[in-house]
Design an enzyme around this catalytic site. Structure first.
Site, short mmCIF file in Angstrom:
data_model
loop_
_atom_site.label_atom_id
_atom_site.label_comp_id
_atom_site.label_asym_id
_atom_site.label_seq_id
_atom_site.Cartn_x
_atom_site.Cartn_y
_atom_site.Cartn_z
N LYS A 177 0.86 -1.19 0.00
CA LYS A 177 0.00 0.00 0.00
C LYS A 177 0.89 1.23 0.00
O LYS A 177 1.80 1.36 0.84
CB LYS A 177 -0.82 -0.04 1.28
CG LYS A 177 -2.23 0.48 1.16
CD LYS A 177 -2.92 0.24 2.49
CE LYS A 177 -4.34 0.64 2.51
NZ LYS A 177 -4.88 0.63 3.87
C1 E4P Z 1 -8.32 1.42 4.09
O1 E4P Z 1 -7.51 0.70 3.56
C2 E4P Z 1 -8.10 2.12 5.35
O2 E4P Z 1 -7.31 1.30 6.16
C3 E4P Z 1 -9.37 2.38 6.12
O3 E4P Z 1 -10.52 1.97 5.41
C4 E4P Z 1 -9.46 3.74 6.72
O4 E4P Z 1 -10.67 3.82 7.45
P1 E4P Z 1 -10.94 4.95 8.53
O5 E4P Z 1 -11.19 6.23 7.81
O6 E4P Z 1 -12.16 4.47 9.26
O7 E4P Z 1 -9.73 5.02 9.39
#
Ligand code: E4P
Length: 218
Positions: A83
């Site tokens: 990522k």
């Molecule tokens: C996605 O890959 C992120 O880890 C995640 O969905 C972020 O979510 P949040 O905005 O609830 O922290």
């Protein structure tokens, strides 16, 4: 639509994997902090439990350092998806890692043009964050619809739309209606997806009537 779980909690992932409905996992540095365990160890364990893509996020901000981190993470298991953030350095690292055959998830996407850039950089997934847009009074789901339209306009783009930052069952429903390829969902929200009072009420009535028949199936 594929279901990923958004957590680094291995026990939770194991339980969800047993349902046979889990297609992958996403993590981020905040989720690793919550797990309070060494990142490489946690990612390796998750990859043992889940065959599908497991996102592990780099923390460097320069492309060459992202690449070094990404290559190290990719070595953990073949289903590791590196990522990277939606920055110019992230896109450069994405292009190179994709060329090396590594799956890449470009994260922190908040606009359709950002998603287009990620797709042009060869990302396997792009992660638009719905909940965080809703949090500041914008319409996160509108972004999912826009990206779907852009990707459908250019069928040569193979990047999958991975809806992220989902908070509710309605978010999941709306992602499916908008044609997201993947939804990554926190465990608590996954558990809520199955809930409906009429299911519980209907089952109670069926079981009570069945009992009155005095029959058994086996
Ligand atoms: C996605 O890959 C992120 O880890 C995640 O969905 C972020 O979510 P949040 O905005 O609830 O922290």
């Amino acid at each position: 639509m594929k279901f990923f779980v958004d957590t680094a909690d291995v026990a939770e992932i194991r339980a969800l994997a047993e349902t046979g409905l889990l297609d992958g996992v996403t993590t981020n540095p905040s989720l690793i902090m919550k797990a309070d365990r060494p990142m490489t160890e946690v990612i390796a364990e998750i990859c043992d439990v889940v065959d599908g893509p497991v996102s592990a996020e780099v923390t460097a901000t320069k492309a060459d350092e992202m690449l070094a981190e990404g290559r190290k993470l990719a070595k953990i298991a073949p289903n590791v998806t590196v990522k990277v953030p939606l920055t110019w350095d992230g896109l450069k690292a994405c292009r190179t890692l994709t060329g090396e055959g590594t799956m890449v998830n470009v994260t922190l996407c908040f606009s359709a043009v950002q998603a287009l850039l990620a797709a042009k950089a060869g990302a396997t997934f792009v992660s638009p964050f719905i909940g965080r847009l809703d949090d500041i009074g914008l319409d996160g789901m509108q972004l999912i619809r826009e990206i779907r339209t852009v990707f459908d306009n250019y069928p040569d783009l193979s990047t999958q739309l991975l809806a992220a930052s989902l908070r509710t069952s309605n978010h999941v429903r709306d992602c499916a209606l908008a044609g997201a390829d993947v939804a990554t969902i926190p465990p608590a929200t996954i558990h809520k997806l199955i809930e409906h009072p009429l299911t519980d009420k209907g089952l109670d009535a069926f079981l009570s009537d069945w009992k009155k028949t005095g029959q058994t199936i086996l």
